[in-house]
Design a protein around this motif. Sequence first.
Motif, PDB file in Angstrom:
ATOM      1  N   THR A 217       0.846  -1.191   0.000  1.00 36.11           N
ATOM      2  CA  THR A 217       0.000   0.000   0.000  1.00 36.11           C
ATOM      3  C   THR A 217       0.869   1.224   0.000  1.00 36.11           C
ATOM      4  O   THR A 217       1.975   1.232   0.516  1.00 36.11           O
ATOM      5  N   HIS A 218       0.317   2.304  -0.549  1.00 35.05           N
ATOM      6  CA  HIS A 218       1.059   3.566  -0.586  1.00 35.05           C
ATOM      7  C   HIS A 218       0.783   4.351   0.684  1.00 35.05           C
ATOM      8  O   HIS A 218      -0.310   4.352   1.223  1.00 35.05           O
ATOM      9  N   GLN A 219       1.823   5.043   1.144  1.00 33.54           N
ATOM     10  CA  GLN A 219       1.668   5.915   2.301  1.00 33.54           C
ATOM     11  C   GLN A 219       1.121   7.245   1.819  1.00 33.54           C
ATOM     12  O   GLN A 219       1.720   7.923   1.015  1.00 33.54           O
ATOM     13  N   ARG A 220      -0.055   7.625   2.290  1.00 31.65           N
ATOM     14  CA  ARG A 220      -0.715   8.845   1.829  1.00 31.65           C
ATOM     15  C   ARG A 220      -0.569   9.981   2.831  1.00 31.65           C
ATOM     16  O   ARG A 220      -1.270  10.959   2.766  1.00 31.65           O
TER      17      ARG A 220
ATOM     18  N   LYS B  42      -4.678   5.519  10.691  1.00 29.90           N
ATOM     19  CA  LYS B  42      -5.830   5.722   9.825  1.00 29.90           C
ATOM     20  C   LYS B  42      -6.653   6.916  10.291  1.00 29.90           C
ATOM     21  O   LYS B  42      -7.114   7.721   9.464  1.00 29.90           O
TER      22      LYS B  42
ATOM     23  N   ASN C 274      -6.208  14.190   5.582  1.00 29.77           N
ATOM     24  CA  ASN C 274      -6.777  14.168   4.240  1.00 29.77           C
ATOM     25  C   ASN C 274      -8.085  14.946   4.162  1.00 29.77           C
ATOM     26  O   ASN C 274      -8.359  15.633   3.175  1.00 29.77           O
TER      27      ASN C 274
ATOM     28  N   LYS D 275      -1.143  14.735  -4.929  1.00 32.99           N
ATOM     29  CA  LYS D 275      -1.888  13.514  -4.616  1.00 32.99           C
ATOM     30  C   LYS D 275      -1.424  12.327  -5.452  1.00 32.99           C
ATOM     31  O   LYS D 275      -1.085  12.465  -6.619  1.00 32.99           O
TER      32      LYS D 275
ATOM     33  N   GLU E 291      -5.189   6.319  -4.152  1.00 29.18           N
ATOM     34  CA  GLU E 291      -5.152   5.150  -3.278  1.00 29.18           C
ATOM     35  C   GLU E 291      -5.298   3.880  -4.120  1.00 29.18           C
ATOM     36  O   GLU E 291      -6.000   3.866  -5.137  1.00 29.18           O
TER      37      GLU E 291
END
Length: 491
Positions: free
Chosen positions: A2-5, A174, A181, A204, A207
């Motif tokens: 998963t990407h770190q946002r 999260k 976000n 951006k 996701e």
Amino acid sequence: MTHQRLLFIFSIFLCTGFLIPHISLSQETEKNIAENIDGYHIHIALSPYKNNDTIFLASYYGKSNRLVDTTVLNENDEGDFIGPEKLPQGIYFLVSQEKSFLFEILMDDVQQFSIKGDARKPSELMITGSTENELFAAYTRFLGMISPRLNAAQQSLKAATTKQDSAKAKIELKEFGGQLNSYRDSIIQKNPNSMLATFLNAAKIPEFPQPVNGDSLYPFYYVKTHYWDNVDFFDDKLLRTPFFDKKLEDYYKYYVDPAPDSVIKEANYMLLSARESKEMFHYLLGKFTDKYINPEIMGLDKVFLFLFENYYAKGDTAWLSPKQNKYIFDRAYSVMANQINEQAAPLNLIDTSGKPVSLFDIKSPYIFLAFWDPHCSHCKEKIPVIDSLYHAKWKSLGVTILGVNVNENEEADWKKFIVDHNLEGWQHAWFTREQRLAEEKTGQADYRQLYDVQETPTFFLLDEKKRIIAKKLSLQQFDELLSTKLSKQNN
């Protein structure tokens, strides 16, 4: 994966705090700002800096930074950055005379404003006269509140030793990431035309969605398809940010197949999209040229050739200096003649006994071509290794070695090295001074250009039809490639 946002798009020093009271400008400062409406005027009053301290104004530019202006504080600990023309828009930052990064500001079309406060507390700075920077200051204050929580959650996740601790840290990440976000989304929704919204959108990365109908590749292709959704490649101000260049590099690293045709397709699309922007077009063409003129991956110099033939050779690079232009053209001509899967250029040489040797007269399933110099330290190390590989493995695989001495002034030392190191079974040859002078008179390209021999040693692997299979790899990579090819043939 998963990407770190949770990345912060600006490299701010984050501190918690409250906005300091409104500060009125002096009449003189107000007058100076009013009179400089066509240029820029940024008035600063920063503690803990004092009289005669120097403060620098700089901007991001791709990977690098650019000094824009300097000011020396007066007896009131104030200074002014003033210029007759407006600065290019983007993200700028202030630096102390000790070369310490202080804080960032946004430079939009309104470039007459003031900054006052403690430079050690960027979230408490008072900026007046710039709506963009007032919005940016609010964003900075929110980051100052949320970032310690995010950092703590990330550290907890790294340090977690039980499933319970790990689950708790993930929930916190999260939660706080969602708050960040949501705050960013609210800025974009409430101020869609602001510079900050433009930058937040451009930074951006989509996701990863869940797989659809069991298609495990769907998330990857979804992200790739939407990676540039919010980026205008004709928007020059993106160049003056700390995130655009990294986003560009990550795209080619993680989402573009490292095959020449795939890279060419992506790079050409971006260049065509940036045509309306002189600065962005120049930047992208320069970046792609730098990356692929001497690529890390074999065969990607084909990308450079595409750029040369479709942009440089068509006169799209008038901004280059004569020296830069010559280097680009010389490099292109050196690369053209030795592309992967293309036939190698003719090579007519003289062997150690003075007899002619022609590359195309050698009959062998594979030819390992080694350009070397008996005085080169790397050659002295690598050539004996090649000989060991040849006698241990390559000879039985049908490989012929053609060693080419590139030092036309050292015949005796070249022959001595061959004897001293027992380089038996090779074909040894060189290109004499007389041959070079004769070719120069006729204007022919010499072997250094045809085989791009910019340094020694330089290696090529050819097949029985003299097509280039590989070039400029390590000896281990050449050995692995030969072993793989022979294994496939035997199977």
